[in-house]
Design a protein around this motif. Sequence first.
Motif, PDB file in Angstrom:
ATOM      1  N   ARG A 127       5.771   2.182  -2.720  1.00  0.00           N
ATOM      2  CA  ARG A 127       5.158   0.871  -2.981  1.00  0.00           C
ATOM      3  C   ARG A 127       5.694   0.262  -4.280  1.00  0.00           C
ATOM      4  NH1 ARG A 127       1.124  -1.889  -0.784  1.00  0.00           N
ATOM      5  NH2 ARG A 127       0.631  -0.137   0.573  1.00  0.00           N
ATOM      6  N   ILE A 128       5.877   1.087  -5.305  1.00  0.00           N
ATOM      7  CA  ILE A 128       6.467   0.595  -6.558  1.00  0.00           C
ATOM      8  C   ILE A 128       7.884   0.088  -6.306  1.00  0.00           C
ATOM      9  CG2 ILE A 128       7.264   1.281  -8.857  1.00  0.00           C
ATOM     10  CD1 ILE A 128       4.948   3.326  -8.888  1.00  0.00           C
ATOM     11  N   ALA A 129       8.649   0.839  -5.498  1.00  0.00           N
ATOM     12  CA  ALA A 129      10.016   0.416  -5.167  1.00  0.00           C
ATOM     13  C   ALA A 129       9.997  -0.920  -4.425  1.00  0.00           C
ATOM     14  CB  ALA A 129      10.695   1.480  -4.314  1.00  0.00           C
ATOM     15  N   GLY A 130       9.041  -1.084  -3.514  1.00  0.00           N
ATOM     16  CA  GLY A 130       8.934  -2.330  -2.757  1.00  0.00           C
ATOM     17  C   GLY A 130       8.661  -3.531  -3.644  1.00  0.00           C
ATOM     18  N   ARG A 131       7.842  -3.331  -4.667  1.00  0.00           N
ATOM     19  CA  ARG A 131       7.550  -4.438  -5.588  1.00  0.00           C
ATOM     20  C   ARG A 131       8.768  -4.781  -6.446  1.00  0.00           C
ATOM     21  NH1 ARG A 131       1.322  -3.697  -7.829  1.00  0.00           N
ATOM     22  NH2 ARG A 131       0.314  -3.885  -5.778  1.00  0.00           N
ATOM     23  N   ILE A 132       9.488  -3.753  -6.881  1.00  0.00           N
ATOM     24  CA  ILE A 132      10.687  -3.997  -7.689  1.00  0.00           C
ATOM     25  C   ILE A 132      11.738  -4.754  -6.881  1.00  0.00           C
ATOM     26  CG2 ILE A 132      12.640  -2.872  -8.863  1.00  0.00           C
ATOM     27  CD1 ILE A 132      10.689  -0.592  -9.585  1.00  0.00           C
ATOM     28  N   LEU A 133      11.865  -4.387  -5.594  1.00  0.00           N
ATOM     29  CA  LEU A 133      12.935  -4.934  -4.746  1.00  0.00           C
ATOM     30  C   LEU A 133      12.475  -6.104  -3.886  1.00  0.00           C
ATOM     31  CD1 LEU A 133      14.389  -1.462  -3.699  1.00  0.00           C
ATOM     32  CD2 LEU A 133      15.422  -3.073  -5.313  1.00  0.00           C
ATOM     33  N   ASN A 134      11.208  -6.515  -4.034  1.00  0.00           N
ATOM     34  CA  ASN A 134      10.662  -7.675  -3.292  1.00  0.00           C
ATOM     35  C   ASN A 134      10.778  -7.516  -1.779  1.00  0.00           C
ATOM     36  OD1 ASN A 134       9.992  -9.198  -5.669  1.00  0.00           O
ATOM     37  ND2 ASN A 134      12.184  -9.667  -5.898  1.00  0.00           N
TER      38      ASN A 134
END
Length: 399
Positions: A321-328
């Motif tokens: 989920r953190i990766a998803g927020r960083i990568l939009n």
Amino acid sequence: MNTTEIFLIAMTIIFTVPYLIWRVGKTDYYAPLVVVQIITGILLGPGILGRVFPDYYHFVFNPAVIQSLNGIAWWAVMLFVMIAGVELDLKKAWAHRRESGITAGLALGTPLLFGCGAALLMLTVDGWMGPKALTWQFVVGVGMACAVTALPILILLMEKLEVLRQPIGQRILRYASLDDIAIWGVLALILMDWERIGRQGTFLVAFAVAAWLFHKLMQRLAERDRWYVALIWLAVVSFGADWAGLHFMVGAFLAGASMEAAWFDQEKMDLLRHHVLLVIMPVFFLSTGLRTNWALGGEAVFVAAGVLLVASIAGKLIGVRIAGRILNWAPGEASIIGWLLQTKALIMIIFANILLDKQIITSETFTALLLMAVVSTMLTVPVVAPKLARIKELIFRSA
């Protein structure tokens, strides 16, 4: 009865029981045949069958039969790990290195930290750490077991969900491939024997030189010869790794990772993976079940498995989920990717087998890890399938 006859009885049980459970129980949606075989191995082990029918268990699974089964299991898992190494596609991961690096790093690192926390909690009670383990080896080993993604089983489940050839499926394969490299690298570090560092250094140098020569040789061979030479390479590298004290399965992975998928016909490689799973891997699942132990009490093992499961699932989902927020990423993608990367089954079980062989964990810890791997894998399809259906419905409506 002689040993051969009892061995054949054991083989009949190994192939009959899980197939009947899978086919009659129609478990394929939440428990593919591979998962059923793993569960059956646990049921046929000393903690279940051995406790309910001790005489029958000791008659069928006597030392001579177990020794024969172990030989088949060793070769089965070596082939399987080699195929996993061959299937790594690092070129695509490099082409999308920022996205792949961020996602793979967080998808592996976060559950690793959560798993290390669970391991530290387990250390407050005696009986979980193996007799030859240093504290850091046990903590990192259990932590990494919580972070593992089983690439071969992930491929099978994505085929079932019909996303393997779609863009999201190819992205997930990139993330899992990078994590696979990290998993085996950390395992090699855990197994590093500083008293035998000279031997291990010799093996790694010899492997680097031999891999270069092997690469040159394979490029000159016809494909039909490459298959046979690959098996020789597998046996030689596995022997070298075991001689150096790293474990033969580390060698099997190195043997596969040093090969290029382009050397082999993809359909034939898929068939080989399928046939290995069908013909000889069930023996490995049974031999794995024979190593389970409930000596600390079933309740304690189940509690430990539950703690490890929470650490594994929460760590993986939070990291992705953190990766998803960083990568939009688009809404819903992080959840789907996080749950698919949750698939552990085979690689985690192989990983845990090595830790048990090296006495870094006890058989009770092994049992808890095995239960965690089975449950996390069984949750994948039931959780992901409805999410994919909702996304497809939204796309259909917007169109």
